[in-house]
Motif scaffolding. Structure first.
Motif: not given
Length: 372
Positions: A12-14, A39-43, A57-59, A85-86
């Motif tokens: 989500s972060e450019a 976003n996941f749908s576009a992915g 994949l960002e979580v 992830s952080s």
């Protein structure tokens, strides 16, 4: 790094996407980015269209992240998921691994970390042979603790791997394994990580959960929790060992316990069983009982090789006495060099690497030559 790894980024972060793209730019000849979306749908549309080898994949939410990982791995089994992830929680790491992720990377991701992750994930993408090699499986066994099976297994594996040969070292002493202690490793993934994901077992998945020790072997350690050990079945062990033999030249298994369940599966899969004992009356009495029982269970005598550990040439019981009692020729003796062995364990490094001139090291290297 394997050629032509294709990768998709879902974040989500450019700034994070741009950072990953910039990090990978020097490797453009081997890594192609097929899409980068927020976003996941576009992915999913990118995955459907481009069939990438890897999705980053960002979580940020554990439940949603698990669902997204499961969706990708279920619908696109040839695509591997690296989670970014952080969150540092071990619960997150294990939950996402069990959901199907092959790697968990903490933000901010460095170029070296990303390079290593992609090397790890892509190691076998393009090198799986049409016919898997039939690796040699060597189990090291004594029914109870104290005979030194882990010392023999760890050093045998390191000796076999000394010339770049692909060697797996597996701790299947599932209730009281010690390989992680002997090698000073604390891996995120253990044997139970494989058994809980047994249906997606392939070379790519296997290599991501095994730890490459600096002494050479790829290591699969014992389960962290007793409850995880209880749930491991003989069929799961059989499938893991069959697959390991298809990937590695040698598979060394440390095992112990009764002649039943998973142990019998190990022995049936083994090309050689190194029955490790000592020259003491209790050890020889126990060894006689178990060797006789193993032969009665159909394990051929030529596959059972007797290894005498902690050997003292001037001891009251001699090798010839043991051979007479046990009805087996001693395959190899390992001298009793307590300080060398304990020192190597305390340093987390096999004695064959830490003290190559030790009599123990020389005996272990000779054992490696004998089992080849």
């Amino acid at each position: 790094m394997p050629p032509r790894i294709s990768l998709a980024i879902i974040d989500s972060e450019a700034s994070a996407r741009e950072s990953i793209e910039a990090t990978l730019k020097p490797f453009s000849e081997t890594i192609s980015i097929v899409g980068s979306v927020d976003n996941f749908s576009a992915g999913l549309r990118i995955i459907e269209k481009g069939s990438p080898n890897v999705v980053m994949l960002e979580v940020n939410d554990i439940q949603r992240g698990m669902q997204e990982v499961q969706h990708i791995t279920s619908n696109f089994p040839r695509t591997s998921v690296i989670v970014c992830s952080s969150e540092k929680s071990s619960d997150w790491i294990l939950s996402l691994m069990r959901a199907g992720a092959v790697e968990y990377m903490l933000r901010p991701i460095t170029q070296e970390e990303l390079k290593q992750a992609l090397q790890k994930v892509g190691r076998f993408f393009f090198s799986t042979p049409e016919k898997a090699p039939n690796g040699k499986l060597i189990s090291v066994y004594y029914p109870t603790g104290g005979a030194g099976t882990t010392t023999v297994a760890v050093n045998l594996a390191a000796s076999l791997a000394s010339e770049g040969t692909k060697v797996a070292l597996v701790d299947l002493n599932i209730y009281s394994g010690d390989i992680s202690t002997f090698l000073d490793v604390n891996p995120t993934y253990t044997l139970s990580s494989v058994t809980s994901n047994i249906d997606r077992l392939d070379a790519n998945f296997l290599m991501t959960v095994m730890t490459r020790h600096s002494s050479g072997p790829f290591v699969l350690t014992e389960p962290n929790e007793v409850d995880d050990a209880i749930s491991i079945t003989p069929d799961q062990v059989r499938r893991i060992l069959e697959f390991l033999k298809g990937v590695f030249t040698y598979v060394v298994v440390d095992c112990g316990g009764p002649l039943a369940g998973c142990n019998m599966t190990i022995f049936e899969s083994s090309d050689l069983i190194l029955f490790t004992t000592a020259l003491s009356l209790p050890a020889l009495k126990n060894s006689k009982r178990y060797l006789t029982a193993m032969e009665r269970k159909g394990l051929r005598k030529d596959r059972l090789k007797l290894v005498v550990n902690r050997y003292l040439p001037k001891a009251d019981i001699q090798v010839k006495d043991a051979e007479k009692v046990l009805g087996h020729t001693v395959f190899q003796t390992i001298p009793n060099e307590y300080l060398d062995v304990v020192g190597s364990i305390n340093k987390g490094m096999p004695v064959v690497k830490m003290s190559p001139r030790s009599p123990v090291s020389k005996a272990m290297l000779s054992l490696a030559e004998l089992v080849k």
